[in-house]
Design a protein around this motif. Sequence first.
Motif, PDB file in Angstrom:
ATOM      1  N   LEU A  12     121.216   7.954  22.131  1.00  0.00           N
ATOM      2  CA  LEU A  12     120.041   9.006  21.992  1.00  0.00           C
ATOM      3  C   LEU A  12     119.245   8.861  20.675  1.00  0.00           C
ATOM      4  CD1 LEU A  12     122.313  12.168  22.906  1.00  0.00           C
ATOM      5  CD2 LEU A  12     120.748  11.238  24.499  1.00  0.00           C
ATOM      6  N   GLY A  13     119.663   7.982  19.963  1.00  0.00           N
ATOM      7  CA  GLY A  13     118.746   7.709  18.637  1.00  0.00           C
ATOM      8  C   GLY A  13     118.887   8.959  17.732  1.00  0.00           C
ATOM      9  N   ILE A  14     120.055   9.609  17.470  1.00  0.00           N
ATOM     10  CA  ILE A  14     120.417  10.675  16.920  1.00  0.00           C
ATOM     11  C   ILE A  14     121.098  10.323  15.657  1.00  0.00           C
ATOM     12  CG2 ILE A  14     121.696  12.687  16.744  1.00  0.00           C
ATOM     13  CD1 ILE A  14     121.104  13.346  19.790  1.00  0.00           C
ATOM     14  N   GLU A  15     120.666  10.773  14.321  1.00  0.00           N
ATOM     15  CA  GLU A  15     121.309  10.244  13.240  1.00  0.00           C
ATOM     16  C   GLU A  15     122.028  11.716  12.565  1.00  0.00           C
ATOM     17  OE1 GLU A  15     120.182   9.100   8.492  1.00  0.00           O
ATOM     18  OE2 GLU A  15     118.877   8.882  10.031  1.00  0.00           O
ATOM     19  N   LEU A  16     122.879  11.827  12.514  1.00  0.00           N
ATOM     20  CA  LEU A  16     123.809  12.988  12.101  1.00  0.00           C
ATOM     21  C   LEU A  16     123.554  13.077  10.376  1.00  0.00           C
ATOM     22  CD1 LEU A  16     127.226  13.618  13.767  1.00  0.00           C
ATOM     23  CD2 LEU A  16     124.869  14.516  14.389  1.00  0.00           C
ATOM     24  N   PRO A  17     122.923  14.080  10.052  1.00  0.00           N
ATOM     25  CA  PRO A  17     122.796  14.265   8.475  1.00  0.00           C
ATOM     26  C   PRO A  17     124.354  14.113   7.883  1.00  0.00           C
ATOM     27  CG  PRO A  17     122.223  16.493   9.639  1.00  0.00           C
ATOM     28  CD  PRO A  17     122.793  15.363  10.789  1.00  0.00           C
ATOM     29  N   ALA A  18     124.437  14.220   6.615  1.00  0.00           N
ATOM     30  CA  ALA A  18     125.909  13.878   6.057  1.00  0.00           C
ATOM     31  C   ALA A  18     126.126  15.547   5.879  1.00  0.00           C
ATOM     32  CB  ALA A  18     125.543  13.617   4.506  1.00  0.00           C
ATOM     33  N   ALA A  19     127.439  15.578   5.864  1.00  0.00           N
ATOM     34  CA  ALA A  19     127.958  16.805   6.039  1.00  0.00           C
ATOM     35  C   ALA A  19     128.065  17.251   4.540  1.00  0.00           C
ATOM     36  CB  ALA A  19     129.838  17.009   6.382  1.00  0.00           C
ATOM     37  N   THR A  20     127.639  18.771   4.304  1.00  0.00           N
ATOM     38  CA  THR A  20     127.370  19.230   3.012  1.00  0.00           C
ATOM     39  C   THR A  20     128.671  20.306   2.758  1.00  0.00           C
ATOM     40  OG1 THR A  20     126.075  20.991   3.700  1.00  0.00           O
ATOM     41  CG2 THR A  20     125.024  18.865   3.270  1.00  0.00           C
ATOM     42  N   ALA A  21     128.668  20.411   1.236  1.00  0.00           N
ATOM     43  CA  ALA A  21     129.711  21.393   0.778  1.00  0.00           C
ATOM     44  C   ALA A  21     129.011  22.632   0.972  1.00  0.00           C
ATOM     45  CB  ALA A  21     130.192  20.890  -0.585  1.00  0.00           C
ATOM     46  N   THR A  43     118.967  24.454   8.350  1.00  0.00           N
ATOM     47  CA  THR A  43     118.235  23.390   8.517  1.00  0.00           C
ATOM     48  C   THR A  43     117.780  22.329   7.201  1.00  0.00           C
ATOM     49  OG1 THR A  43     116.226  24.906   7.713  1.00  0.00           O
ATOM     50  CG2 THR A  43     116.734  24.687   9.951  1.00  0.00           C
ATOM     51  N   ALA A  44     119.025  21.843   6.840  1.00  0.00           N
ATOM     52  CA  ALA A  44     119.090  20.861   5.891  1.00  0.00           C
ATOM     53  C   ALA A  44     119.322  19.443   6.460  1.00  0.00           C
ATOM     54  CB  ALA A  44     120.269  21.088   4.949  1.00  0.00           C
ATOM     55  N   PHE A  45     118.676  18.541   5.937  1.00  0.00           N
ATOM     56  CA  PHE A  45     118.934  17.011   6.309  1.00  0.00           C
ATOM     57  C   PHE A  45     119.194  16.195   4.841  1.00  0.00           C
ATOM     58  CE2 PHE A  45     118.307  12.831   7.505  1.00  0.00           C
ATOM     59  CZ  PHE A  45     118.866  12.827   8.729  1.00  0.00           C
ATOM     60  N   ASN A  46     120.433  15.918   4.861  1.00  0.00           N
ATOM     61  CA  ASN A  46     121.063  14.902   3.540  1.00  0.00           C
ATOM     62  C   ASN A  46     120.385  15.892   2.393  1.00  0.00           C
ATOM     63  OD1 ASN A  46     122.045  13.289   5.430  1.00  0.00           O
ATOM     64  ND2 ASN A  46     120.449  11.785   5.410  1.00  0.00           N
ATOM     65  N   GLY A  47     120.739  17.070   2.090  1.00  0.00           N
ATOM     66  CA  GLY A  47     120.201  17.711   0.872  1.00  0.00           C
ATOM     67  C   GLY A  47     118.926  18.350   1.031  1.00  0.00           C
ATOM     68  N   GLU A  48     118.065  18.057   1.921  1.00  0.00           N
ATOM     69  CA  GLU A  48     116.394  18.643   1.898  1.00  0.00           C
ATOM     70  C   GLU A  48     116.698  19.589   2.940  1.00  0.00           C
ATOM     71  OE1 GLU A  48     112.143  16.876   3.471  1.00  0.00           O
ATOM     72  OE2 GLU A  48     113.897  15.635   3.178  1.00  0.00           O
ATOM     73  N   ILE A  49     116.174  20.936   2.086  1.00  0.00           N
ATOM     74  CA  ILE A  49     115.796  22.069   3.082  1.00  0.00           C
ATOM     75  C   ILE A  49     114.561  21.962   3.820  1.00  0.00           C
ATOM     76  CG2 ILE A  49     115.600  24.554   3.143  1.00  0.00           C
ATOM     77  CD1 ILE A  49     118.256  23.569   2.392  1.00  0.00           C
ATOM     78  N   ARG A  50     114.597  22.063   5.137  1.00  0.00           N
ATOM     79  CA  ARG A  50     113.371  21.936   6.056  1.00  0.00           C
ATOM     80  C   ARG A  50     113.264  23.280   6.639  1.00  0.00           C
ATOM     81  NH1 ARG A  50     114.323  15.742   8.604  1.00  0.00           N
ATOM     82  NH2 ARG A  50     114.193  14.640   6.410  1.00  0.00           N
ATOM     83  N   HIS A  51     111.904  23.347   7.503  1.00  0.00           N
ATOM     84  CA  HIS A  51     111.757  24.441   8.262  1.00  0.00           C
ATOM     85  C   HIS A  51     112.101  25.923   7.525  1.00  0.00           C
ATOM     86  CE1 HIS A  51     111.555  21.364  11.386  1.00  0.00           C
ATOM     87  NE2 HIS A  51     112.777  21.041  11.016  1.00  0.00           N
ATOM     88  N   ALA A  67     113.868  22.997  14.447  1.00  0.00           N
ATOM     89  CA  ALA A  67     114.741  23.724  13.411  1.00  0.00           C
ATOM     90  C   ALA A  67     116.267  23.709  13.966  1.00  0.00           C
ATOM     91  CB  ALA A  67     114.316  24.818  12.650  1.00  0.00           C
ATOM     92  N   ALA A  68     116.286  24.400  15.052  1.00  0.00           N
ATOM     93  CA  ALA A  68     117.498  24.594  15.795  1.00  0.00           C
ATOM     94  C   ALA A  68     118.226  23.379  16.069  1.00  0.00           C
ATOM     95  CB  ALA A  68     117.295  25.532  16.855  1.00  0.00           C
ATOM     96  N   ARG A  69     117.450  22.479  16.609  1.00  0.00           N
ATOM     97  CA  ARG A  69     118.134  20.850  16.812  1.00  0.00           C
ATOM     98  C   ARG A  69     118.950  20.309  15.358  1.00  0.00           C
ATOM     99  NH1 ARG A  69     117.187  18.251  21.211  1.00  0.00           N
ATOM    100  NH2 ARG A  69     117.712  16.120  20.378  1.00  0.00           N
ATOM    101  N   LEU A  70     118.176  20.615  14.354  1.00  0.00           N
ATOM    102  CA  LEU A  70     118.526  20.273  13.070  1.00  0.00           C
ATOM    103  C   LEU A  70     119.999  21.028  12.600  1.00  0.00           C
ATOM    104  CD1 LEU A  70     118.740  18.680  10.567  1.00  0.00           C
ATOM    105  CD2 LEU A  70     116.976  19.850   9.713  1.00  0.00           C
ATOM    106  N   CYS A  71     119.970  22.116  12.971  1.00  0.00           N
ATOM    107  CA  CYS A  71     121.230  23.195  12.940  1.00  0.00           C
ATOM    108  C   CYS A  71     122.196  22.647  13.780  1.00  0.00           C
ATOM    109  CB  CYS A  71     120.858  24.515  13.042  1.00  0.00           C
ATOM    110  SG  CYS A  71     119.705  25.310  11.900  1.00  0.00           S
ATOM    111  N   ALA A  72     121.847  22.181  14.827  1.00  0.00           N
ATOM    112  CA  ALA A  72     123.063  21.777  15.729  1.00  0.00           C
ATOM    113  C   ALA A  72     123.510  20.229  15.337  1.00  0.00           C
ATOM    114  CB  ALA A  72     122.629  21.752  17.284  1.00  0.00           C
ATOM    115  N   LEU A  73     122.707  19.304  14.773  1.00  0.00           N
ATOM    116  CA  LEU A  73     123.329  18.209  14.304  1.00  0.00           C
ATOM    117  C   LEU A  73     124.048  18.681  13.054  1.00  0.00           C
ATOM    118  CD1 LEU A  73     119.706  16.158  14.362  1.00  0.00           C
ATOM    119  CD2 LEU A  73     121.826  16.320  16.112  1.00  0.00           C
TER     120      LEU A  73
END
Length: 154
Positions: A12-21, A43-51, A67-73
Amino acid sequence: MAGKIETRLKELGIELPAATAPVANFVPCVQTGNLLYVSGQVTAFNGEIRHVGKVGGTISLEEAVQAARLCALNVLSQARAFLGDLDRVTRVVQVQGFVNAEPDYRDHPKVVNGASDVFVEVFGDAGKHARFAVGVGSLPLGVSVEVAAVLEVK
């Protein structure tokens, strides 16, 4: 060897973000029996807050869906970190969607479809779930969407 779900993510070409504390007094996941409760993900991706912003105001429906997609990831990322392998997920049971929206906004379900679509894309029929989508006056860090989930696991 990559598992079935990791292979599906690559297809699917999906990269999961790193799990954050967590940034407060809670844990990302709690398992009881065969249910895994994944705490709300923003809506964070590898430490960067988006949306950041209000849906129906500074955030369009199209951006809110992303944004919802990113939350699901992020939900998947936390589950993988906790379980060690997403192949252990046998069913997405429930998705809980929170939309930081203008008071008169009415398309919350369309926004949370962004998260729901991810779970179905990744898990197929096992990704179909019960859910709710509600509008809220604000969310942590001013993000536009937050998503939590309950997963059945083996």
